[in-house]
Design a protein around this motif. Sequence first.
Motif, short mmCIF file in Angstrom:
data_model
loop_
_atom_site.label_atom_id
_atom_site.label_comp_id
_atom_site.label_asym_id
_atom_site.label_seq_id
_atom_site.Cartn_x
_atom_site.Cartn_y
_atom_site.Cartn_z
N SER A 1 -4.91 11.77 3.14
CA SER A 1 -5.04 11.28 4.51
C SER A 1 -3.76 10.64 5.04
CB SER A 1 -6.19 10.26 4.59
OG SER A 1 -5.86 9.07 3.89
N ILE A 2 -2.85 10.22 4.14
CA ILE A 2 -1.64 9.53 4.61
C ILE A 2 -0.35 10.32 4.40
CG2 ILE A 2 -2.71 7.29 4.15
CD1 ILE A 2 -0.82 7.02 1.73
N LYS A 3 -0.40 11.43 3.67
CA LYS A 3 0.82 12.11 3.26
C LYS A 3 1.65 12.64 4.43
CE LYS A 3 -1.27 16.67 2.48
NZ LYS A 3 -1.50 17.75 1.47
N ASP A 4 1.02 12.85 5.58
CA ASP A 4 1.75 13.34 6.75
C ASP A 4 2.13 12.23 7.73
OD1 ASP A 4 1.68 16.02 5.89
OD2 ASP A 4 -0.34 16.27 6.70
N GLN A 5 1.77 10.99 7.39
CA GLN A 5 2.12 9.88 8.27
C GLN A 5 3.61 9.59 8.19
OE1 GLN A 5 -0.25 6.43 7.45
NE2 GLN A 5 -2.19 7.47 7.85
N GLU A 6 4.20 9.23 9.31
CA GLU A 6 5.62 8.92 9.33
C GLU A 6 5.95 7.70 8.47
OE1 GLU A 6 7.93 10.78 10.50
OE2 GLU A 6 6.52 12.23 11.32
N ALA A 7 5.06 6.72 8.48
CA ALA A 7 5.30 5.52 7.67
C ALA A 7 5.34 5.88 6.18
CB ALA A 7 4.21 4.48 7.93
N PHE A 8 4.43 6.74 5.74
CA PHE A 8 4.41 7.15 4.34
C PHE A 8 5.68 7.91 3.98
CE2 PHE A 8 3.38 10.42 1.13
CZ PHE A 8 3.06 9.58 0.07
N LYS A 9 6.11 8.82 4.85
CA LYS A 9 7.33 9.58 4.60
C LYS A 9 8.53 8.65 4.53
CE LYS A 9 5.64 13.74 6.96
NZ LYS A 9 5.80 14.62 8.14
N PHE B 1 0.82 -1.20 0.00
CA PHE B 1 0.00 0.00 0.00
C PHE B 1 0.86 1.26 0.00
CE2 PHE B 1 -1.99 3.45 2.34
CZ PHE B 1 -3.26 3.53 1.80
N TYR B 2 1.78 1.36 0.95
CA TYR B 2 2.60 2.56 1.07
C TYR B 2 3.58 2.69 -0.09
CZ TYR B 2 1.05 3.74 5.81
OH TYR B 2 0.30 4.11 6.89
N LEU B 3 4.12 1.57 -0.54
CA LEU B 3 5.10 1.63 -1.64
C LEU B 3 4.44 2.15 -2.91
CD1 LEU B 3 8.02 1.12 -2.44
CD2 LEU B 3 7.38 -1.22 -3.03
N VAL B 4 3.23 1.69 -3.19
CA VAL B 4 2.52 2.16 -4.37
C VAL B 4 2.20 3.65 -4.24
CG1 VAL B 4 0.38 2.00 -5.70
CG2 VAL B 4 1.56 -0.08 -4.99
N PHE B 5 1.65 4.06 -3.11
CA PHE B 5 1.27 5.45 -2.94
C PHE B 5 2.48 6.38 -2.84
CE2 PHE B 5 -3.07 4.09 -2.16
CZ PHE B 5 -3.79 5.15 -2.69
N SER B 6 3.63 5.83 -2.48
CA SER B 6 4.83 6.67 -2.41
C SER B 6 5.27 7.15 -3.78
CB SER B 6 5.98 5.90 -1.73
OG SER B 6 6.49 4.87 -2.57
N GLN B 7 4.69 6.59 -4.85
CA GLN B 7 4.99 7.06 -6.20
C GLN B 7 4.32 8.41 -6.48
OE1 GLN B 7 7.08 4.98 -8.30
NE2 GLN B 7 7.25 4.29 -6.19
N LEU B 8 3.34 8.78 -5.66
CA LEU B 8 2.61 10.01 -5.89
C LEU B 8 3.25 11.18 -5.15
CD1 LEU B 8 -1.06 8.70 -5.54
CD2 LEU B 8 0.21 9.16 -7.63
N ASP B 9 3.06 12.37 -5.69
CA ASP B 9 3.48 13.59 -5.02
C ASP B 9 2.44 14.67 -5.33
OD1 ASP B 9 3.99 14.48 -7.62
OD2 ASP B 9 6.11 14.01 -7.49
N GLU B 10 2.68 15.88 -4.83
CA GLU B 10 1.68 16.93 -4.98
C GLU B 10 1.42 17.27 -6.46
OE1 GLU B 10 -0.18 18.17 -2.70
OE2 GLU B 10 0.79 17.17 -1.00
#
Length: 246
Positions: free
Chosen positions: A220-228, A135-144
């Motif tokens: 909803s997840i962009k500020d989570q430490e795990a996402f960062k 989940f996080y690895l896929v979404f980490s491809q996104l940015d603003e």
Amino acid sequence: MKNLNQNSLKKIFLTLTVLIIILFITTKIFVNPTKKENPQTYFISSQNILHSSYTNIESYLKVWEFLYTFKQNKLIAYELRRKIEKQDLINLLTNSQNFKDLLKSLNYDQNQKKIITELFGDEEKFYQAFYEFYFYLVFSQLDESKILEMKKQAEFIKRKIYRVDPQLMEKIRQKNDPELNQILQEIDKNLYQPNLSEKKINILISELNKINHIISTYESIKDQEAFKWFVNKRKDILSSLSLDKR
């Protein structure tokens, strides 16, 4: 503006699907199988992670370590790829149980089962950690910038579907003005753009919902430490699991 077509939608989801190809499409997953990158070496630099996320990061590192077992068992990499390809990506990302069921259906060899036990102790913990890792690895491809592009695409699709923005109509309804409500009832009869079949409307609404869901999830997840953490480690992860095209 050009009409919406399938290619424009595929461009939006390309960044989300590319990881599936990178991680699972080849028989030789690792650039250099003789030189094992140890994910634990990256754990030292994650000490700034908040304590509440520490356990989760440790679990993600264990998943990263487990992925190296695909080097010895290439068949399971193909099996996982085929099963992922048959699924709807958004469904996999948003429904953890579907992803866990997919993982449970894989034919792990004895070595992999042993490693799962050694790393996680409990299979359910492994399935949950693997889902979160994916989940996080896929979404980490996104940015603003990508999110802004998707918001523009969502607005474009809305204009393709509706004559009047339904959200605007809902705000007007909340005023509880009898005269306005009467007008809205008339607008409801001609809510959609002309010459759109019911099938086309449903397809467009489905795509709009997917885009909006991705946007809201990212927000909803962009500020989570795990996402960062995944954003910072994404290149390391992909490098260690990159394709060998030989």
